[in-house]
Design an enzyme around this catalytic site. Structure first.
Site, PDB file in Angstrom:
ATOM      1  N   LYS A 100       9.271  10.332  45.996  1.00  0.00           N
ATOM      2  CA  LYS A 100      10.487  11.061  45.659  1.00  0.00           C
ATOM      3  C   LYS A 100      10.250  11.893  44.406  1.00  0.00           C
ATOM      4  CE  LYS A 100      15.374   9.969  44.595  1.00  0.00           C
ATOM      5  NZ  LYS A 100      16.338   8.857  44.395  1.00  0.00           N
TER       6      LYS A 100
ATOM      7  N   SER B 289      20.619   4.236  46.373  1.00  0.00           N
ATOM      8  CA  SER B 289      19.882   5.446  46.782  1.00  0.00           C
ATOM      9  C   SER B 289      18.635   5.212  47.619  1.00  0.00           C
ATOM     10  CB  SER B 289      19.500   6.266  45.546  1.00  0.00           C
ATOM     11  OG  SER B 289      20.625   6.940  45.049  1.00  0.00           O
TER      12      SER B 289
ATOM     13  N   SER C 147      20.466   8.967  47.267  1.00  0.00           N
ATOM     14  CA  SER C 147      19.839  10.211  46.891  1.00  0.00           C
ATOM     15  C   SER C 147      18.405  10.382  47.417  1.00  0.00           C
ATOM     16  CB  SER C 147      19.831  10.304  45.366  1.00  0.00           C
ATOM     17  OG  SER C 147      19.003   9.310  44.810  1.00  0.00           O
TER      18      SER C 147
END
Lengths: 468, 95
Positions: free
Chosen positions: A67, A166, A142
């Site tokens: 990420k 997330s 997220s």
């Protein structure tokens, strides 16, 4: 797969090529912000040679996506924000370094919500990530890009971050496993800070043993993070096959919640029934503070975010406004020009919550409720091994559905924030699909540092499926 | 709790942000809604409860104090929008 690698039936190079072609063919999903194709192929040749020489690391052949909140030296890092356009890392996050040390290959940097703030991946400066099952729906957030990458066969495993859900929420929306370990289990060195008392690096995968193997490599003491747990890291991957009877709790309100999609309710009820039949103890428990987890989270996480994001000031790195007269204007304009709406909203809220007049009303109050939530949760695990609940109230929702209403968006995390507020580990396990074919995730929670038990139970639950 | 324009501007200044005119109304509404909702915590009796201020299980983790360089001055300055040989540059603060 490692067997095949060792016997030469398949090469690391072939695996990397396979994933690269999948990434190439699915660019419309907007998953990767950078693909390290040449590097990954070069590294694959090195790893293949090491395998031949019998000198390969424990993660040889494992291809990982990270990420865009994890530092990887000399590679771009910008938390999907315009604020960090052009920024590249000058050091490598401990978790990433430990993967590299065991010969895992990093294939690219994955799209996410700006500064990891969001539940749909619609807050990225690079545009939304699309759910691979239905391109009109969100992947969750997220860590949306990291979830879709595993879902759509672009890497074996992704590293994401989980501050309020997330990792687990997008895992549920995408039909993959998503683990958030105990707070402080994995060093946060090199993780872009959002809410420092909540932030955890998490792991996405399709197989429990991959997740377990990665966790045992990246967890543990680290001289760069004085808050990381010094507890010994167990060999989680060797504990998966241990057969035991579990005692399982569920909170009736989480299942009877009128906002819960009926098919998710039916799935969890069915699973609880199956577990009982298999001889496990399954009991309802009282947890009166459940409704207070989400408000507690939003008070503390926005407060922490407002402090953490003050470092983006246009002075030392990142964006600087071109037309600022004085220093205060330089700060204000640089920040205003680049932060997105949700990031600004949370900074403003956090500043309000920490302001002298409201500190006790909100911040101190939430810290007290947090203690009660943690104590009640710990008490529950004195009697039970696992707490089971839905990961999300609905399956993946359509793009744009909640973008104008932050409150509606926040409710997507109603079940996941409990683990972050209490600091305990949680995992979302894929459990069938709804009538539209959208994945359903069930969430398992365990006591501090009981990742071994959590993963063993997740593995058991995965094998129990097929008849939902 | 209703966030008015004066409060919003004050918070924006403290946060070193501008709230543009076109966004102000919506921002005040969102903040008011969220603050009303989190006010729900007042229903919980927390008399005599100490705030939980540290989530780590570790306390005073010590290490040897070794002199070393992790990032050189050159590297630290490398990504600065404005700099000279030794320092970050910003607009003049004192006349």
């Amino acid at each position: 797969m490692q067997e095949d690698l060792l016997h030469g039936a398949i090469s690391c190079t072939a695996i990397v090529q396979y994933f690269l072609s999948n990434i190439q063919a699915q660019q419309h999903l907007n998953v990767f912000l950078s693909v390290y194709d040449k590097e990954a192929l070069t590294q694959a040749i090195v790893v293949d040679q090491k395998i031949k020489n019998g000198k390969a690391g424990k993660l040889a052949g494992l291809i990982v996506g990270i990420k865009d909140v994890l530092a990887y030296k000399d590679h771009p890092l910008q938390a999907a924000s315009k604020m960090l356009n052009g920024f590249y890392s000058q050091y490598t996050a401990t978790a990433v370094q430990r993967l590299l040390d065991e010969d895992a290959i990093i294939i690219g940097r994955q799209n996410c919500d700006e500064f990891a703030m969001g539940s749909s991946n619609e807050n990225s400066a690079f545009g939304s990530v699309l759910n691979a099952i239905d391109n009109n729906r969100v992947p969750g957030g997220s860590s949306g890009g990291s979830a879709v990458a595993v879902m759509a066969d672009m890497c074996h495993v992704s590293l994401g971050s989980d501050t309020g859900g997330s990792v687990r929420q997008p895992a549920a929306f995408c039909g993959v496993l998503g683990l958030k370990p105990t707070y402080s289990r994995i060093s946060r060195h090199g993780l872009v800070a959002f809410g420092s008392s909540f932030d955890c690096i998490g792991i996405f995968g399709n197989h429990v043993d991959d997740v377990a193997l990665v966790l045992e490599q990246i967890a543990g003491a680290d001289e760069f993070d004085s808050t990381v747990s010094q507890n010994v890291v167990s060999s989680y991957s060797n504990q998966l096959t241990e057969t035991q009877k579990f005692s399982i709790a569920y909170i009736p309100e989480t299942i009877e919640n009128p906002a819960l999609q009926p098919e998710i309710k039916a799935t969890i009820e069915k699973k609880l029934g199956q577990l009982k039949e298999a001889g496990h103890q399954v009991e309802p428990v009282n947890f009166p503070l459940m409704d207070y987890c989400l408000p507690t989270y939003y008070i503390l996480a926005t407060a922490e975010a407002s402090a953490n994001l003050s470092r983006y000031d246009g002075v030392r790195y990142g964006h600087r406004s071109a037309d600022a007269g004085d220093l205060t204007q330089l700060y204000k304009q640089s920040r205003t020009e680049c932060f997105g709406g949700e990031v600004k909203r949370r900074i403003l809220l956090g500043t309000y919550i920490l302001s002298a007049s409201y500190y006790d009303t909100y911040y101190a109050k939430a810290q007290k409720v947090r203690r009660l939530i943690r104590e009640q949760t710990k008490a529950l695990f004195q009697k039970y091994d696992i707490l089971i609940m839905p990961t999300t109230p609905t399956t993946a929702f359509p793009l744009g559905k909640n973008t104008d209403d932050p409150m509606a968006m926040y409710l997507a995390d109603i079940y996941s924030v409990h683990a972050n507020v209490a600091g305990i580990p949680g995992i979302s396990v894929p459990c069938g699909v709804d009538h539209q074919g959208l994945p359903i995730g069930l969430q398992l929670l365990a006591d501090d540092f009981e990742e071994g038990k959590l993963l063993a139970f997740a593995d058991f639950l995965m094998k129990l499926k097929g008849d939902v | 709790m209703k966030v008015d324009r004066e409060t919003l501007d004050k918070m924006a200044h403290l946060s070193r942000l501008h709230v543009e005119e076109k966004d102000a109304e919506k921002m005040m509404e969102d903040m008011s809604n969220i603050l009303n909702w989190v006010g729900k915590l007042n229903e919980v009796n927390t008399d005599g409860v100490e705030p939980l201020t540290n989530m780590s299980h570790e306390f005073n983790v010590m290490r040897e104090d070794v002199v070393k360089t992790d990032i050189s001055k050159e590297d630290a300055l490398k990504q600065a929008p404005s700099k000279d040989a030794d320092f970050f540059r910003v607009p003049k603060m004192l006349e």
